[in-house]
Design a protein around this motif. Structure first.
Motif, PDB file in Angstrom:
ATOM      1  N   PRO A 260      14.544  22.774  11.149  1.00 15.32           N
ATOM      2  CA  PRO A 260      15.650  23.890  10.942  1.00 15.32           C
ATOM      3  C   PRO A 260      13.983  24.963  10.151  1.00 15.32           C
ATOM      4  O   PRO A 260      14.074  25.810  10.445  1.00 15.32           O
ATOM      5  CB  PRO A 260      16.151  23.145   9.698  1.00 15.32           C
ATOM      6  CG  PRO A 260      16.230  21.431  10.109  1.00 15.32           C
ATOM      7  CD  PRO A 260      14.118  21.529  11.404  1.00 15.32           C
ATOM      8  N   ALA A 261      13.375  24.497   8.698  1.00 20.38           N
ATOM      9  CA  ALA A 261      12.340  25.008   8.939  1.00 20.38           C
ATOM     10  C   ALA A 261      11.614  26.217   9.180  1.00 20.38           C
ATOM     11  O   ALA A 261      12.144  27.437   9.509  1.00 20.38           O
ATOM     12  CB  ALA A 261      11.953  24.056   8.003  1.00 20.38           C
ATOM     13  N   PHE A 262      11.382  25.131  10.831  1.00 21.44           N
ATOM     14  CA  PHE A 262      10.811  26.336  11.480  1.00 21.44           C
ATOM     15  C   PHE A 262      11.183  27.504  12.129  1.00 21.44           C
ATOM     16  O   PHE A 262      10.874  28.602  12.195  1.00 21.44           O
ATOM     17  CB  PHE A 262       9.595  25.214  12.398  1.00 21.44           C
ATOM     18  CG  PHE A 262       9.086  26.150  13.841  1.00 21.44           C
ATOM     19  CD1 PHE A 262       8.047  26.310  13.676  1.00 21.44           C
ATOM     20  CD2 PHE A 262      10.079  26.300  14.700  1.00 21.44           C
ATOM     21  CE1 PHE A 262       7.499  27.057  14.417  1.00 21.44           C
ATOM     22  CE2 PHE A 262       9.083  26.852  16.104  1.00 21.44           C
ATOM     23  CZ  PHE A 262       7.975  27.580  15.784  1.00 21.44           C
ATOM     24  N   HIS A 263      12.623  26.799  12.276  1.00 22.67           N
ATOM     25  CA  HIS A 263      13.619  27.938  13.110  1.00 22.67           C
ATOM     26  C   HIS A 263      13.882  28.706  12.179  1.00 22.67           C
ATOM     27  O   HIS A 263      13.932  30.149  12.363  1.00 22.67           O
ATOM     28  CB  HIS A 263      14.401  27.487  13.631  1.00 22.67           C
ATOM     29  CG  HIS A 263      14.771  26.187  14.916  1.00 22.67           C
ATOM     30  ND1 HIS A 263      14.870  25.225  15.434  1.00 22.67           N
ATOM     31  CD2 HIS A 263      13.392  26.906  15.689  1.00 22.67           C
ATOM     32  CE1 HIS A 263      14.934  25.507  16.417  1.00 22.67           C
ATOM     33  NE2 HIS A 263      13.158  26.022  16.472  1.00 22.67           N
ATOM     34  N   ASP A 264      13.691  28.824  10.749  1.00 27.51           N
ATOM     35  CA  ASP A 264      14.489  29.491   9.735  1.00 27.51           C
ATOM     36  C   ASP A 264      13.232  30.687   9.395  1.00 27.51           C
ATOM     37  O   ASP A 264      13.472  31.958   9.385  1.00 27.51           O
ATOM     38  CB  ASP A 264      15.144  28.916   8.694  1.00 27.51           C
ATOM     39  CG  ASP A 264      16.313  28.379   8.970  1.00 27.51           C
ATOM     40  OD1 ASP A 264      16.705  28.187   9.731  1.00 27.51           O
ATOM     41  OD2 ASP A 264      16.865  27.270   7.581  1.00 27.51           O
TER      42      ASP A 264
END
Length: 589
Positions: free
Chosen positions: A562-566
Motif C-alpha cells: 500500500p505504501a508503494f502504491h500510494d
C-alpha cells in the motif's frame, strides 16, 4: 485514451499576448514557482478551452479556437518561450522534492511543446481515432464533459458549433497544403474517417448532435423550451451539418486520391525525425526506436513461453497458433447475448476485487465511477477507454466499452481490461491526481503516457493477487493483453522507423496473439494514426515493475505494497525519469 488526454502529452497550448509581460518578474523561491505554474495553467486553459471543459473549468465552454491555424501556433510558441525564460530565474537548489518535480515537469512540457510546433501535424488534422471532429461530436452528444443543464449551456455549445465551422474550413485549407507538400495521411486511414464524418452530416435524430434536444432544461417553460429547441436545431443545420459535409466531401473526392500508400510516419518529409521526437515525448525516456524494438522482441518471446504453458495446462495438443485460432473461434468463450449482460459482468468484476484493492492501496479516490457502452457513432473504430470525471464530483469517471455485437464479445479479456481501464488502473490514477489539491493545477491535469498507461498495464499484473485469473482462459486473456502491448513495441517502430507496411504489422500481430483480422486492423491503424503513443504502455509498465521488485528485494518484510502504491500515485503523472528520482527519495535508496 480520449482526444483531450492525448493532447496533454504534447499539448499545443496558447495564451493571449497581454499575459506575456507578467512572466519575467520571477524571484527564486518555492512560492514563486507555484505562482508561475498556476499562471501557466490558467493561460493554457484560456486558449485551450476544450481541454478546460474536460478539466471541469466551465468559463470557456462557449469557445473553440482554430488551434491548427498559424496565428494560434505563433502565440503558442511565444507563450512557451516566455515561460522558459521565467523558469531560468528559479533557483533550483532551494526547491523541495515536490517543487523540483514541478520544475522538471514544467521545463519538459515547455520544451516538448515548442519542439512539437516545428513539425507539421497541423497539415493532417483529421483521422479516425482522435481529432476535433470526433471530440466535438462526443461533447455535442450531451453525455460527455460539455454540460447541457441550462439555457446558457445550450447557447455555449451553439457558439462552439459556429467555431467548428471555421475550424473545418481551416482544416480543409491545411490539408490542401499538405497535399502540395507531401504531408498527407495514409490512404487506409482516410478510408476509415469517411463513414465517421458521413454519419455526422445527416439531418436525422440518429445524428448524435441532436441528442441534447431530448433533454431540454426542465427549468424552462414550454414556450422557452420550444424557442431553445428551434435555435439549437437551426445552429446544427447552419454550422454542424454543412461543416461535416464539407469535410466529408473534401476528404472523399479531393484528399483520398492524394493519400499516401506508405503506412508509417516516415512517409512524410520529416517523418523519421518527427517519430524520434514522438518516441521521446510518449515514453519520457531517451530510448531509441531500435532499443525499443529489441525490448519488444524480447518481451514477445518471454510471454509466448507463458502462453505455451497455459495452452498445455488446458490439454490442447496443437501448436500456439492453432490455440490462438481455437480461442478466437471457440463459441464457449462467447457467453453474452446482450450489451447489458456485458456491462453487468464488468460490474461483477468490480464487486469481486474491491475488498482486495482496499488492502493494496492506503488511499482510495473519492470520485464516482460508471461503466457505459461506447456511443454507436464511434464504436466501430473505438477501443475500450476511460474518461476522467470532474474533480468536483459533478461527472463520474467513465469506463467506455465498445460493443458491436454482444454475441461476439469474448469474456477472456474482461478481467485484465477492467483492471487497466477502470479499477485500480486509470480510474484510481486519474482521480487521485485530480483530487490532490496540494499539486499545482497543471500537474493535477497533466498526462504523461508512459506513466499513466504504464501504471494501468502494471495493474493488469495484480489480477492474481486480487483473486482473478483463476480460469486459465482468463489468465490467457491477461497474457494476450500483455503480449499485445509488447507487440506494439515491435509494430509501431516497425511501421514508423523500419519501413514496415500495414500488412506486415497486421500479420505480426495475428501471428503472436489470438486476435481476429478485424481487431488487428483496427489496432494497427490506430498506431498509424497516433505514432509512438502505443509505446508508452510497456515501457512504463517495465519501469514500475522494476521499481517494485527493487524495493521488495531491498526491504524484505518491511516492504509495504500500500505504501508503494500510494507513493507511486500521489504526485500524479510524472515522466519516468522523475518517477525513478522521487521513488529513490522516498525509500532513501
Amino acid at each position: 485514451m480520449k482526444y483531450a488526454t492525448l493532447l496533454l502529452a504534447g499539448s499545443l497550448l496558447a495564451v493571449s499576448c497581454q499575459q506575456k509581460g507578467s512572466q519575467s518578474n520571477t524571484r527564486a523561491s518555492g512560492d514563486t514557482l507555484h505562482q508561475l505554474a498556476e499562471r501557466y495553467y490558467e493561460g493554457n486553459m484560456a486558449l485551450q478551452p476544450i481541454q478546460a471543459t474536460f478539466n471541469g473549468i466551465m468559463k470557456y465552454n462557449d469557445q473553440l479556437p482554430v488551434d491548427i491555424g498559424a496565428p494560434y501556433r505563433h502565440k503558442a510558441d511565444s507563450f512557451y518561450a516566455a515561460y522558459q525564460e521565467a523558469l531560468k530565474a528559479i533557483d533550483t537548489t532551494a526547491l523541495s522534492g515536490n517543487d523540483r518535480i514541478t520544475y522538471d515537469m514544467l521545463q519538459r512540457e515547455l520544451s516538448l511543446n515548442r519542439e512539437a510546433l516545428t513539425y507539421h501535424d497541423y497539415l493532417m488534422p483529421v483521422q479516425q481515432f482522435t481529432c476535433l471532429p470526433i471530440t466535438l461530436a462526443q461533447l455535442g452528444s450531451g453525455a460527455a464533459a460539455q454540460p447541457f443543464k441550462t439555457k446558457k449551456d445550450y447557447e455555449n455549445f451553439i457558439h462552439r458549433m459556429e467555431g467548428f465551422s471555421i475550424w473545418a474550413d481551416t482544416a480543409i485549407a491545411n490539408m490542401r497544403q499538405g497535399i502540395a507538400t507531401g504531408y498527407v495521411l495514409p490512404e487506409k486511414l482516410v478510408i476509415k474517417t469517411l463513414p465517421q464524418l458521413q454519419a455526422l452530416t445527416k439531418k436525422d435524430k440518429d445524428n448524435v448532435f441532436y441528442a441534447p434536444l431530448k433533454t431540454l432544461p426542465d427549468s424552462l417553460d414550454a414556450a422557452s423550451k420550444q424557442q431553445l429547441a428551434t435555435d439549437y436545431t437551426a445552429a446544427i443545420e447552419k454550422f454542424i451539418l454543412p461543416a461535416y459535409s464539407r469535410l466529408y466531401t473534401f476528404m472523399q473526392t479531393e484528399y483520398l486520391p492524394k493519400a499516401r500508400k506508405t503506412s508509417g510516419i516516415e512517409g512524410i518529409p520529416d517523418g523519421k525525425k518527427y517519430y524520434e521526437f514522438l518516441v521521446r515525448s510518449w515514453t519520457s525516456t531517451s530510448k531509441t526506436p531500435d532499443e525499443i524494438y529489441a525490448t519488444g522482441e524480447h518481451e514477445v518471446a518471454r510471454i509466448r513461453g507463458e502462453m505455451e504453458a497455459v495452452k498445455n495446462s488446458v490439454g490442447f495438443k496443437g501448436d500456439l497458433p492453432a490455440f490462438f485460432t481455437e480461442v478466437r473461434n471457440d463459441k464457449k468463450l462467447r457467453i453474452f447475448k446482450t450489451p447489458g449482460a456485458i456491462l453487468d459482468s464488468f460490474k461483477a468484476i468490480e464487486n469481486k476485487i474491491m475488498p482486495g484493492v482496499k488492502k493494496m492501496y492506503g488511499h482510495l479516490p473519492k470520485s464516482k465511477f460508471e461503466i457505459r457502452q461506447t456511443e454507436a457513432f464511434r464504436a466501430a473504430s473505438a477501443s475500450a477507454e476511460y474518461q476522467p470525471g470532474n474533480p468536483d464530483g459533478s461527472r463520474p469517471g467513465i469506463f467506455y466499452v465498445p460493443i458491436l455485437n454482444a454475441a461476439e464479445f469474448p469474456y477472456t479479456g474482461m478481467e485484465c481490461l477492467f483492471l487497466h481501464e477502470a479499477i485500480p488502473g486509470h480510474h484510481f490514477q486519474f482521480s487521485l491526481q485530480q483530487e490532490n489539491d496540494s499539486l499545482p493545477t497543471f500537474r493535477r491535469f497533466t498526462w504523461v503516457g508512459a506513466f499513466g498507461e504504464g501504471y494501468a498495464l502494471y495493474c493488469e499484473s495484480l489480477g492474481k493477487e486480487l483473486g482473478l485469473y483463476t480460469d486459465p482462459y482468463m489468465y490467457f486473456g491477461r497474457l494476450t493483453d500483455e503480449i499485445h502491448r509488447a507487440i506494439r513495441l515491435v509494430v509501431d517502430v516497425g511501421m514508423h522507423h523500419k519501413g514496415w507496411t500495414r500488412e506486415q504489422a497486421i500479420k505480426y500481430m495475428m501471428d503472436n496473439e489470438p486476435v481476429s483480422e478485424h481487431e488487428a486492423v483496427a489496432e494497427i491503424e490506430r498506431y498509424m494514426a497516433i505514432p509512438g503513443q502505443a509505446l508508452s504502455y510497456k515501457i512504463g509498465e517495465l519501469k514500475i515493475r522494476e521499481l517494485r521488485e527493487k524495493y521488495t528485494k531491498a526491504l524484505g518484510d518491511k516492504f509495504s505494497l500500500p505504501a508503494f502504491h500510494d507513493e507511486l500515485l500521489k504526485d500524479g503523472c510524472v515522466p519516468l525519469s522523475v518517477l525513478e528520482q522521487k521513488m529513490t527519495r522516498f525509500y532513501g535508496q
